[in-house]
Write a protein that holds these residues in place. Structure first.
Motif, PDB file in Angstrom:
ATOM      1  N   ALA A  32       0.828  -1.215   0.000  1.00  0.00           N
ATOM      2  CA  ALA A  32       0.000   0.000   0.000  1.00  0.00           C
ATOM      3  C   ALA A  32       0.859   1.261   0.000  1.00  0.00           C
ATOM      4  O   ALA A  32       0.602   2.193  -0.774  1.00  0.00           O
ATOM      5  CB  ALA A  32      -0.938  -0.009   1.211  1.00  0.00           C
ATOM      6  N   LYS A  36       1.024   3.766  -3.333  1.00  0.00           N
ATOM      7  CA  LYS A  36       0.361   5.070  -3.227  1.00  0.00           C
ATOM      8  C   LYS A  36       1.304   6.232  -2.910  1.00  0.00           C
ATOM      9  O   LYS A  36       0.998   7.377  -3.234  1.00  0.00           O
ATOM     10  CB  LYS A  36      -0.730   5.006  -2.157  1.00  0.00           C
ATOM     11  CG  LYS A  36      -1.840   4.022  -2.495  1.00  0.00           C
ATOM     12  CD  LYS A  36      -2.819   3.882  -1.356  1.00  0.00           C
ATOM     13  CE  LYS A  36      -3.868   2.830  -1.684  1.00  0.00           C
ATOM     14  NZ  LYS A  36      -4.732   2.539  -0.553  1.00  0.00           N
ATOM     15  N   HIS A  37       2.454   5.933  -2.262  1.00  0.00           N
ATOM     16  CA  HIS A  37       3.279   7.031  -1.757  1.00  0.00           C
ATOM     17  C   HIS A  37       4.773   6.885  -2.039  1.00  0.00           C
ATOM     18  O   HIS A  37       5.550   7.775  -1.670  1.00  0.00           O
ATOM     19  CB  HIS A  37       3.064   7.196  -0.248  1.00  0.00           C
ATOM     20  CG  HIS A  37       1.626   7.313   0.120  1.00  0.00           C
ATOM     21  ND1 HIS A  37       0.898   8.471  -0.088  1.00  0.00           N
ATOM     22  CD2 HIS A  37       0.748   6.403   0.629  1.00  0.00           C
ATOM     23  CE1 HIS A  37      -0.354   8.272   0.287  1.00  0.00           C
ATOM     24  NE2 HIS A  37      -0.471   7.026   0.730  1.00  0.00           N
ATOM     25  N   SER A 120      -3.231   5.637   4.534  1.00  0.00           N
ATOM     26  CA  SER A 120      -2.960   4.403   3.784  1.00  0.00           C
ATOM     27  C   SER A 120      -2.359   3.344   4.693  1.00  0.00           C
ATOM     28  O   SER A 120      -2.727   2.168   4.630  1.00  0.00           O
ATOM     29  CB  SER A 120      -1.992   4.676   2.624  1.00  0.00           C
ATOM     30  OG  SER A 120      -2.539   5.605   1.723  1.00  0.00           O
TER      31      SER A 120
END
Length: 154
Positions: A32, A36-37, A120
């Protein structure tokens, strides 16, 4: 006690279950955060630990304390700090009262990324725990994690 002693076997099985739970949670959060990051679990943990520092007595952590908090060796922690510093997410500076000491602070960009990544991380943790709770061997460990409170600093 022998290697086939039931108590040792139960202990080994418990350790295997705990290790399995940890691995599943960490892998789920890693996916995750990376997706996402662009952060690893270790990078997120380091930013989180350093973001909790403060001015005043005991407010800034020494590198050994940081290493202990993110469960890495001091050399691995230093390499991780350097990588995040190269990305502009951390900054190092000399301790104003002891020129031998070096502090590391999260930059504004690092704080922003951490705040963006926190939901997240939290959602991935919840998802991983919910999935693990479906496994009868892991369910008691999930309940223990859910009922545990954060340890107080020594």
């Amino acid at each position: 006690m022998t290697a086939t002693d039931p108590a040792l076997t139960a202990l080994a099985q418990g350790w295997c279950a705990l290790s399995l739970l940890h691995g599943r949670i960490e892998a789920h959060i890693e996916r995750a955060l990376q997706t996402k990051h662009g952060l690893s679990v270790r990078e997120y943990s380091l930013l989180d630990v350093l973001s909790r520092q403060h001015d005043g007595d005991g407010g800034h952590l020494q590198m050994k304390q940081v290493a202990d908090a993110v469960v890495l060796s001091q050399s691995a922690t230093t390499r991780l700090v350097t990588r995040l510093e190269d990305r502009g997410l951390l900054a190092r500076y000399l301790c104003p009262t002891d020129r031998r000491g070096i502090y590391t602070n999260v930059s504004e960009a690092g704080l922003q990324l951490l705040e963006e990544a926190r939901p997240s991380n939290d959602a991935a943790l919840r998802e991983a725990l919910d999935e693990a709770a479906k496994n009868p061997e892991l369910a008691p460990l999930v309940r223990a994690v859910e009922s545990a409170s954060a340890p107080t600093p020594a």
